[in-house]
Design a protein around this motif. Structure first.
Motif, PDB file in Angstrom:
ATOM      1  N   LEU A  56      17.811 -63.174 -21.780  1.00 24.95           N
ATOM      2  CA  LEU A  56      18.882 -64.125 -22.092  1.00 24.95           C
ATOM      3  C   LEU A  56      18.492 -65.544 -21.698  1.00 24.95           C
ATOM      4  CD1 LEU A  56      21.671 -63.486 -23.349  1.00 24.95           C
ATOM      5  CD2 LEU A  56      22.625 -63.691 -21.067  1.00 24.95           C
ATOM      6  N   LEU A  57      17.855 -65.692 -20.557  1.00 24.65           N
ATOM      7  CA  LEU A  57      17.461 -67.020 -20.085  1.00 24.65           C
ATOM      8  C   LEU A  57      16.301 -67.606 -20.892  1.00 24.65           C
ATOM      9  CD1 LEU A  57      17.803 -66.411 -16.257  1.00 24.65           C
ATOM     10  CD2 LEU A  57      19.284 -67.827 -17.698  1.00 24.65           C
ATOM     11  N   ALA A  58      15.517 -66.740 -21.514  1.00 24.23           N
ATOM     12  CA  ALA A  58      14.402 -67.210 -22.338  1.00 24.23           C
ATOM     13  C   ALA A  58      14.872 -67.745 -23.692  1.00 24.23           C
ATOM     14  CB  ALA A  58      13.393 -66.085 -22.553  1.00 24.23           C
ATOM     15  N   ASP A  59      16.090 -67.402 -24.078  1.00 22.68           N
ATOM     16  CA  ASP A  59      16.647 -67.820 -25.365  1.00 22.68           C
ATOM     17  C   ASP A  59      17.380 -69.149 -25.191  1.00 22.68           C
ATOM     18  OD1 ASP A  59      17.874 -68.142 -27.803  1.00 22.68           O
ATOM     19  OD2 ASP A  59      18.930 -66.214 -27.761  1.00 22.68           O
ATOM     20  N   ALA A  60      16.863 -70.210 -25.776  1.00 22.98           N
ATOM     21  CA  ALA A  60      17.454 -71.546 -25.662  1.00 22.98           C
ATOM     22  C   ALA A  60      18.836 -71.627 -26.312  1.00 22.98           C
ATOM     23  CB  ALA A  60      16.528 -72.586 -26.276  1.00 22.98           C
ATOM     24  N   ASP A  61      19.153 -70.694 -27.198  1.00 24.63           N
ATOM     25  CA  ASP A  61      20.442 -70.712 -27.899  1.00 24.63           C
ATOM     26  C   ASP A  61      21.499 -69.825 -27.241  1.00 24.63           C
ATOM     27  OD1 ASP A  61      19.421 -72.443 -29.849  1.00 24.63           O
ATOM     28  OD2 ASP A  61      18.612 -70.754 -31.014  1.00 24.63           O
ATOM     29  N   THR A  62      21.252 -69.399 -26.023  1.00 24.71           N
ATOM     30  CA  THR A  62      22.213 -68.534 -25.339  1.00 24.71           C
ATOM     31  C   THR A  62      23.525 -69.278 -25.126  1.00 24.71           C
ATOM     32  OG1 THR A  62      20.462 -67.312 -24.235  1.00 24.71           O
ATOM     33  CG2 THR A  62      22.644 -67.190 -23.254  1.00 24.71           C
ATOM     34  N   ASP A  63      24.604 -68.601 -25.468  1.00 26.78           N
ATOM     35  CA  ASP A  63      25.954 -69.150 -25.342  1.00 26.78           C
ATOM     36  C   ASP A  63      26.341 -69.295 -23.859  1.00 26.78           C
ATOM     37  OD1 ASP A  63      28.588 -69.754 -26.712  1.00 26.78           O
ATOM     38  OD2 ASP A  63      29.198 -68.103 -25.387  1.00 26.78           O
ATOM     39  N   PRO A  64      26.997 -70.387 -23.481  1.00 27.14           N
ATOM     40  CA  PRO A  64      27.414 -70.566 -22.081  1.00 27.14           C
ATOM     41  C   PRO A  64      28.312 -69.438 -21.572  1.00 27.14           C
ATOM     42  CG  PRO A  64      27.601 -72.641 -23.257  1.00 27.14           C
ATOM     43  CD  PRO A  64      27.272 -71.593 -24.272  1.00 27.14           C
ATOM     44  N   ASP A  65      29.141 -68.870 -22.438  1.00 23.13           N
ATOM     45  CA  ASP A  65      29.983 -67.745 -22.004  1.00 23.13           C
ATOM     46  C   ASP A  65      29.126 -66.530 -21.644  1.00 23.13           C
ATOM     47  OD1 ASP A  65      32.366 -69.147 -22.253  1.00 23.13           O
ATOM     48  OD2 ASP A  65      32.717 -68.467 -24.315  1.00 23.13           O
ATOM     49  N   ASP A  66      28.038 -66.328 -22.389  1.00 19.77           N
ATOM     50  CA  ASP A  66      27.123 -65.239 -22.076  1.00 19.77           C
ATOM     51  C   ASP A  66      26.440 -65.478 -20.730  1.00 19.77           C
ATOM     52  OD1 ASP A  66      27.729 -63.908 -24.444  1.00 19.77           O
ATOM     53  OD2 ASP A  66      26.030 -64.782 -25.529  1.00 19.77           O
ATOM     54  N   LEU A  67      26.123 -66.741 -20.440  1.00 16.11           N
ATOM     55  CA  LEU A  67      25.509 -67.067 -19.150  1.00 16.11           C
ATOM     56  C   LEU A  67      26.487 -66.851 -17.995  1.00 16.11           C
ATOM     57  CD1 LEU A  67      23.441 -70.256 -20.040  1.00 16.11           C
ATOM     58  CD2 LEU A  67      22.573 -67.958 -19.523  1.00 16.11           C
ATOM     59  N   ARG A  68      27.772 -67.181 -18.212  1.00 11.61           N
ATOM     60  CA  ARG A  68      28.775 -66.939 -17.172  1.00 11.61           C
ATOM     61  C   ARG A  68      28.918 -65.443 -16.899  1.00 11.61           C
ATOM     62  NH1 ARG A  68      30.825 -71.672 -18.860  1.00 11.61           N
ATOM     63  NH2 ARG A  68      32.103 -71.010 -20.608  1.00 11.61           N
ATOM     64  N   LEU A  69      28.964 -64.640 -17.964  1.00 14.83           N
ATOM     65  CA  LEU A  69      29.059 -63.194 -17.802  1.00 14.83           C
ATOM     66  C   LEU A  69      27.817 -62.656 -17.095  1.00 14.83           C
ATOM     67  CD1 LEU A  69      30.497 -60.526 -18.277  1.00 14.83           C
ATOM     68  CD2 LEU A  69      29.468 -60.455 -20.563  1.00 14.83           C
TER      69      LEU A  69
END
Length: 102
Positions: A56-69
């Motif tokens: 997930l962290l390697a993907d520059a397009d990761t959604d901020p909500d996904d990062l919070r989860l």
């Protein structure tokens, strides 16, 4: 009287979030085996979550909500892993003390 070193910290908490302990001299008993199995599952889930986090962290397009989860899940996995490490450390320490007193 049972001392803290004779108690096993279990890999779950009570309903109020306080730690749970097991007082037994039988490491092969039902509750000890259950705790061992749950610890194994928790560590396995933490490993899988870490793999997901790397992706997930390697993907520059990761959604901020996904990062919070992800952050919430990682915090939970870290809490569980620390509880397992604390429990195992206490048991190693008490075994070391037992062997020295013989």
């Amino acid at each position: 009287m049972t001392t803290l070193h004779e108690l096993r910290l279990l890999p779950w908490t009570g309903p109020d979030g306080k730690p749970c302990f097991l007082s037994t001299g039988d490491n092969g008993g039902h509750m000890s085996r259950l705790a061992d199995n749950i610890e194994s599952v928790q560590l396995g889930m933490a490993t899988e979550l870490l793999d997901q986090a790397v992706d997930l962290l390697a993907d520059a397009d990761t959604d901020p909500d996904d990062l919070r989860l992800l952050t919430k899940d990682l915090a939970g996995a870290l809490r569980d892993t620390l509880r397992v490490a604390t429990s195992r450390g206490q048991r190693l320490s008490s075994r070391s003390t037992d062997h020295q007193s013989r």
